[in-house]
Scaffold this motif. Structure first.
Motif, PDB file in Angstrom:
ATOM      1  N   TRP A  27      -7.896   1.245   1.798  1.00  0.00           N
ATOM      2  CA  TRP A  27      -8.131   2.636   1.073  1.00  0.00           C
ATOM      3  C   TRP A  27      -7.564   2.838  -0.213  1.00  0.00           C
ATOM      4  CZ3 TRP A  27      -7.837   2.182   6.649  1.00  0.00           C
ATOM      5  CH2 TRP A  27      -8.828   2.782   7.201  1.00  0.00           C
ATOM      6  N   ASP A  28      -6.530   2.116  -0.491  1.00  0.00           N
ATOM      7  CA  ASP A  28      -5.929   2.489  -2.048  1.00  0.00           C
ATOM      8  C   ASP A  28      -5.966   1.137  -2.964  1.00  0.00           C
ATOM      9  OD1 ASP A  28      -3.678   1.002  -0.700  1.00  0.00           O
ATOM     10  OD2 ASP A  28      -2.203   2.489  -1.523  1.00  0.00           O
ATOM     11  N   ASP A  39      -7.720   0.798  -6.489  1.00  0.00           N
ATOM     12  CA  ASP A  39      -6.456   1.122  -7.580  1.00  0.00           C
ATOM     13  C   ASP A  39      -6.743   0.490  -8.871  1.00  0.00           C
ATOM     14  OD1 ASP A  39      -3.609   0.732  -8.615  1.00  0.00           O
ATOM     15  OD2 ASP A  39      -3.580   2.531  -7.469  1.00  0.00           O
ATOM     16  N   LYS A  53       2.068   4.592  -5.482  1.00  0.00           N
ATOM     17  CA  LYS A  53       2.741   5.815  -5.717  1.00  0.00           C
ATOM     18  C   LYS A  53       4.326   5.553  -6.049  1.00  0.00           C
ATOM     19  CE  LYS A  53      -0.426   8.611  -3.263  1.00  0.00           C
ATOM     20  NZ  LYS A  53      -0.779   9.275  -1.807  1.00  0.00           N
ATOM     21  N   THR A  81       4.383  -0.220  -5.374  1.00  0.00           N
ATOM     22  CA  THR A  81       3.405   0.551  -4.612  1.00  0.00           C
ATOM     23  C   THR A  81       2.552   1.475  -5.604  1.00  0.00           C
ATOM     24  OG1 THR A  81       4.840   2.502  -4.092  1.00  0.00           O
ATOM     25  CG2 THR A  81       4.454   0.695  -2.484  1.00  0.00           C
ATOM     26  N   THR A  95       0.834  -1.298   0.019  1.00  0.00           N
ATOM     27  CA  THR A  95      -0.012  -0.115   0.015  1.00  0.00           C
ATOM     28  C   THR A  95       0.918   1.189   0.035  1.00  0.00           C
ATOM     29  OG1 THR A  95      -1.758   1.154   1.279  1.00  0.00           O
ATOM     30  CG2 THR A  95      -0.056   0.053   2.608  1.00  0.00           C
ATOM     31  N   SER A  96       0.251   2.295  -0.596  1.00  0.00           N
ATOM     32  CA  SER A  96       1.053   3.601  -0.441  1.00  0.00           C
ATOM     33  C   SER A  96       0.178   4.501   0.475  1.00  0.00           C
ATOM     34  CB  SER A  96       0.760   4.327  -1.664  1.00  0.00           C
ATOM     35  OG  SER A  96       2.040   3.873  -2.471  1.00  0.00           O
ATOM     36  N   HIS A  97      -0.826   3.929   1.143  1.00  0.00           N
ATOM     37  CA  HIS A  97      -1.791   4.830   1.835  1.00  0.00           C
ATOM     38  C   HIS A  97      -1.484   4.798   3.450  1.00  0.00           C
ATOM     39  CE1 HIS A  97      -5.665   6.648   2.848  1.00  0.00           C
ATOM     40  NE2 HIS A  97      -5.748   5.912   4.102  1.00  0.00           N
ATOM     41  N   ASP A  98      -1.428   5.718   4.039  1.00  0.00           N
ATOM     42  CA  ASP A  98      -0.705   6.023   5.215  1.00  0.00           C
ATOM     43  C   ASP A  98      -1.697   6.790   6.360  1.00  0.00           C
ATOM     44  OD1 ASP A  98      -0.417   8.407   4.807  1.00  0.00           O
ATOM     45  OD2 ASP A  98       1.420   8.721   5.497  1.00  0.00           O
ATOM     46  N   GLU A  99      -3.034   7.001   6.236  1.00  0.00           N
ATOM     47  CA  GLU A  99      -3.966   7.640   6.941  1.00  0.00           C
ATOM     48  C   GLU A  99      -5.025   6.680   7.340  1.00  0.00           C
ATOM     49  OE1 GLU A  99      -3.586  10.722   8.175  1.00  0.00           O
ATOM     50  OE2 GLU A  99      -1.864  11.283   7.028  1.00  0.00           O
ATOM     51  N   LYS A 139      -1.845   6.824  12.129  1.00  0.00           N
ATOM     52  CA  LYS A 139      -1.148   6.520  10.863  1.00  0.00           C
ATOM     53  C   LYS A 139      -1.602   4.782  10.642  1.00  0.00           C
ATOM     54  CE  LYS A 139       0.646  10.317   9.347  1.00  0.00           C
ATOM     55  NZ  LYS A 139       0.474  10.739   8.176  1.00  0.00           N
ATOM     56  N   GLY A 159      -3.829  -0.287   5.187  1.00  0.00           N
ATOM     57  CA  GLY A 159      -3.664   0.614   4.053  1.00  0.00           C
ATOM     58  C   GLY A 159      -4.341   0.061   3.010  1.00  0.00           C
TER      59      GLY A 159
END
Length: 230
Positions: free
Chosen positions: A107-108, A112, A47, A45, A8-12, A19, A104
């Motif tokens: 979310w992404d 994707d 991103k 990933t 994943t690139s998602h961190d929120e 995080k 993560g």
């Protein structure tokens, strides 16, 4: 033996202000199990660049021999800090793909388009596709060639609703992995919370939780080896 890992690139973590990212154990244990068996691994990933580590997976009680090895392995840390952008990846260069979890991917990777198409191309080529814990989230919109959900009619597992409840994130995550797999027609089953539970249905391999990550990699290896010798 070239294997692709997708992180994943998602961190929120939703609206909590905390995080998230990928779970170290779910990357490290399969990574070392596979490279110790001669695999060459590319880590990608959405991103590119640094993949975010879920801080909860870096606490003392989450440590395993594989995570300890990762922490003393600057070469692999460098790979995590410089992942390849997913859009540059071609399925034909790899014999299998593996998705580690962490929250993560909910979310992404679940949405994707590049990841969705990549999994579909691995599946169409009948190459092994492996997922553990929250990573089956990436299968949410993946289809077979006939337009049906990839998991439809297949034995699958992933992070269970009771495990999500135990970590108190049921109302934070955008969807529950267990519910999504069932809604897409998957034949979902689970073992005890936090116990090893891995299922293989054809080329699809899924593991329930962090404890299942190494067995997913071992199962992936068992599927790849006969293909290499064919």
């Amino acid at each position: 033996m070239n294997i692709l890992f997708v992180l994943t690139s998602h961190d929120e973590l939703g609206n909590t202000g905390k995080k998230t990212g990928f779970w170290i154990e779910e990357f490290a244990s399969p990574y070392y199990a596979l490279i110790d068996n001669g695999a060459t691994i590319t880590v990608a990933t959405p991103k590119g660049g640094k993949a975010p580590i879920d801080p909860t997976s870096d606490t003392e009680d989450a440590q395993t021999p594989a995570t300890i090895r990762f922490k003393s392995d600057p070469a692999t840390q460098e790979i995590i800090d410089n992942t390849v952008m997913l859009s540059t990846i071609n399925e034909s260069d790899y014999e299998a793909v593996f998705y580690p979890g962490g929250h993560g991917p909910l979310w992404d990777l679940a949405n994707d388009e590049t990841s969705i198409k990549l999994i579909e191309s691995f599946n169409a080529a009948q190459k092994p596709i492996g997922f553990v814990c929250h990573a089956p989230a990436a299968l949410k919109s993946v289809k077979n060639a006939d337009g049906t959900p990839l998991v439809q009619g297949k034995k699958v597992t992933g992070f269970s609703n009771t495990e999500e409840e135990a970590v108190q994130l049921t109302n934070v995550v955008p969807f529950l992995v267990e519910d999504m797999l069932k809604e897409n027609g998957g034949i979902y089953s689970k073992g005890d919370d936090w116990a090893v539970h891995v299922l293989q249905d054809g080329n699809l391999i899924t593991g329930q939780n962090p404890a299942s990550s190494e067995l997913v990699a071992e199962t992936l290896l068992k599927v790849i080896k006969p293909l290499r010798n064919a």
